[in-house]
Design an enzyme around this catalytic site. Structure first.
Site, short mmCIF file in Angstrom:
data_model
loop_
_atom_site.label_atom_id
_atom_site.label_comp_id
_atom_site.label_asym_id
_atom_site.label_seq_id
_atom_site.Cartn_x
_atom_site.Cartn_y
_atom_site.Cartn_z
CD GLU A 42 -2.17 1.44 2.90
OE1 GLU A 42 -2.44 2.58 3.32
OE2 GLU A 42 -2.32 0.41 3.59
CE LYS A 131 -7.08 1.57 8.29
NZ LYS A 131 -6.46 2.78 7.65
#
Length: 209
Positions: A42, A131
């Site tokens: 990411e 998350k």
């Protein structure tokens, strides 16, 4: 005893977060992570020249690697990431419009949340993964309590997770972790990224039965 969690779509369920990386550094760090077995990387959108970094990573990493954008706040950012070849987004919140738009474009969504209410809102919008942030603040008991009511979707813990604490979070019911500042700090040498990546991967493999 571990609490059941759905399997992550990533072969190694550790999302490597390169927050703050510059475009001219991205290739070398991404290459090192791929060589160490990481297939989910990411690059947050509050990094400098993030579009160049993500575009380069998506072109060079190959089809076996998931390149994604993080800290995604707007639908226009989703459009840009889709055009760059990103395969997933990570959000810091549970904005239904952003989640739905990403899902419509075929992207996987790792939605940021803190409470059960937020988690269910993200799932209702179509998020495929969750998350928990910041994990170090909420701790393993929070993960365990959430896992008792959430469906078995992949739940990643992010924020303050270390190689020493990873196993406890996995045992509590997380599918994996996102590792940011513990893996990469802006300007650091590629070898330091590689060493940190190895430490997290070793901790993950040692936690497996």
């Amino acid at each position: 005893m571990s609490i059941e969690s759905a399997a992550s779509p990533f072969r190694l369920p550790l999302i490597a977060i390169l927050r703050g990386i510059h475009a001219h550094e991205a290739s070398a760090h991404v290459r090192a992570l791929v060589e160490e077995g990481y297939d989910a990387i990411e690059i947050p959108l509050n990094s400098p020249d993030w579009a160049d970094s993500i575009g380069t990573a998506a072109r060079e990493a190959g089809s076996g690697t998931w390149i994604g954008g993080g800290t995604v706040l707007h639908e226009r950012d989703v459009d840009a990431l889709h055009a760059l070849g990103a395969r997933f987004i990570v959000t810091p919140n549970t904005n239904p419009a952003v989640i739905r738009h990403a899902v419509r474009l075929g992207l996987q969504v790792v939605a940021g949340f803190a409470t059960a209410t937020e988690a269910f809102a993200a799932l209702d919008a179509g998020a495929q993964m969750l998350k928990l942030f910041p994990a170090s603040t909420y701790g393993t008991q929070h993960v365990r309590a959430l896992r008792a009511v959430l469906p078995p979707v992949p739940l990643f813990v992010v924020g303050g997770v270390t190689p020493l604490t990873l196993a406890d979070f996995l045992s509590a019911g997380s599918a994996g972790a996102g590792i940011g500042g513990e893996l990469y700090k802006p300007g650091q040498a590629v070898e330091r990224t590689r060493q940190a990546a190895r430490a997290f991967k070793r901790a993950y493999l040692e936690s497996m039965p």
